[in-house]
Design a protein around this motif. Structure first.
Motif, PDB file in Angstrom:
ATOM      1  N   MET A 186      72.440 -70.125 -19.391  1.00 43.25           N
ATOM      2  CA  MET A 186      72.309 -69.058 -18.410  1.00 43.25           C
ATOM      3  C   MET A 186      73.475 -68.089 -18.526  1.00 43.25           C
ATOM      4  O   MET A 186      74.634 -68.491 -18.507  1.00 43.25           O
ATOM      5  N   VAL A 187      73.162 -66.799 -18.683  1.00 41.08           N
ATOM      6  CA  VAL A 187      74.214 -65.792 -18.725  1.00 41.08           C
ATOM      7  C   VAL A 187      74.211 -64.914 -17.474  1.00 41.08           C
ATOM      8  O   VAL A 187      75.223 -64.268 -17.173  1.00 41.08           O
ATOM      9  N   ALA A 188      73.078 -64.871 -16.741  1.00 40.80           N
ATOM     10  CA  ALA A 188      73.007 -64.106 -15.491  1.00 40.80           C
ATOM     11  C   ALA A 188      71.717 -64.486 -14.768  1.00 40.80           C
ATOM     12  O   ALA A 188      70.780 -65.018 -15.381  1.00 40.80           O
ATOM     13  N   TYR A 189      71.681 -64.224 -13.471  1.00 42.05           N
ATOM     14  CA  TYR A 189      70.418 -64.369 -12.736  1.00 42.05           C
ATOM     15  C   TYR A 189      70.458 -63.496 -11.496  1.00 42.05           C
ATOM     16  O   TYR A 189      71.521 -63.096 -11.011  1.00 42.05           O
ATOM     17  N   GLN A 190      69.265 -63.188 -10.993  1.00 40.27           N
ATOM     18  CA  GLN A 190      69.111 -62.421  -9.763  1.00 40.27           C
ATOM     19  C   GLN A 190      68.107 -63.128  -8.878  1.00 40.27           C
ATOM     20  O   GLN A 190      67.092 -63.639  -9.346  1.00 40.27           O
ATOM     21  N   GLY A 191      68.378 -63.138  -7.577  1.00 43.23           N
ATOM     22  CA  GLY A 191      67.464 -63.775  -6.641  1.00 43.23           C
ATOM     23  C   GLY A 191      67.936 -65.145  -6.221  1.00 43.23           C
ATOM     24  O   GLY A 191      69.091 -65.532  -6.420  1.00 43.23           O
ATOM     25  N   ASP A 192      67.009 -65.910  -5.653  1.00 40.28           N
ATOM     26  CA  ASP A 192      67.292 -67.248  -5.144  1.00 40.28           C
ATOM     27  C   ASP A 192      66.909 -68.262  -6.219  1.00 40.28           C
ATOM     28  O   ASP A 192      65.768 -68.726  -6.288  1.00 40.28           O
TER      29      ASP A 192
END
Length: 234
Positions: free
Chosen positions: A41-47
């Protein structure tokens, strides 16, 4: 503020798995759970939530322990988007439709959680140990994301007798049979030397994906460092 980022924005897609560029995968978590390479994982958005993915049974745990095949996986779920990558390797997508794909564990980035998997020895490799001789079998319907070190090529197995260095093989389709070929005369001529006297032979109907590399060195981790590896542990 002036920037040169105009062409680097997020790319939208109707598919759950989509490439943002050649080296970055986006997964839309629309009530979908995936399994991904731990630490990718390098980034995420949200829940979005991350948890350690178990081996799914004693049998698969023992195979992994004995063969070293496969990666430590994490389950990713929730509502939002997660972006995955691994050392800037190239990402390639395959959509299985009640089908089967065989993948080198090091080359597996992510797959739909509903896809079943197991570890299997290359046919003809009984009593032989070495990288590439145990691979991960994926069966079912859904997306699979593969990694390659460089731009790979697809070889049509049915068109001619096909052989490859086991460490350069990324994946092959259903309908392809494998065996091993030992060529002592090629001891100092192929690849990096005597390690390449052991080659994989492919036959049947289908394709094999080969990368222009024998793989990147694996840096062992004990799960005690930073990032998700440290948070999720073993």
């Amino acid at each position: 503020m002036r920037t040169t980022f105009q062409d680097l924005g997020e790319r939208e897609s109707a598919d759950a798995f989509s490439l943002q560029n050649a080296q970055l995968l986006k997964v839309e978590l629309r009530d979908v759970t995936i399994q991904a390479k731990l630490g990718s994982m390098v980034a995420y958005q949200g829940d979005v939530s991350f948890e350690h993915a178990g081996m799914g049974g004693v049998g698969r745990f023992m195979k992994k322990a004995l063969t070293g095949e496969g990666q430590r996986l994490m389950k990713v779920s929730g509502t939002g988007e997660v972006f995955l990558a691994d050392t800037a390797q190239y990402v390639h997508l395959v959509h299985l439709e009640d089908d089967q794909l065989t993948v080198s564990g090091e080359s597996l980035l992510a797959f739909d959680d509903g896809i079943d998997w197991d570890v299997e020895r290359v046919k003809g490799a009984s009593g032989v140990m070495g990288a590439g001789l145990f691979n991960t079998i994926l069966k079912g319907t859904g997306w699979v994301a593969l990694l390659t070190d460089g731009t790979p090529m697809v070889l049509d197995v049915a068109s001619a007798p096909t052989f490859a260095d086991a460490q350069a093989v990324v994946a092959w389709s259903a309908g392809v049979q494998t065996s091993l070929k030992t060529e002592f005369k090629a001891k100092n001529l192929i690849g990096r030397g005597s390690g390449e006297t052991l080659q994989m032979a492919f036959s049947g109907a289908g394709w094999v994906l080969v990368q222009p590399s024998e793989g990147r060195p694996t840096v062992p981790t004990d799960g005690s460092g930073g990032g998700l590896g440290g948070l999720l542990g073993q």
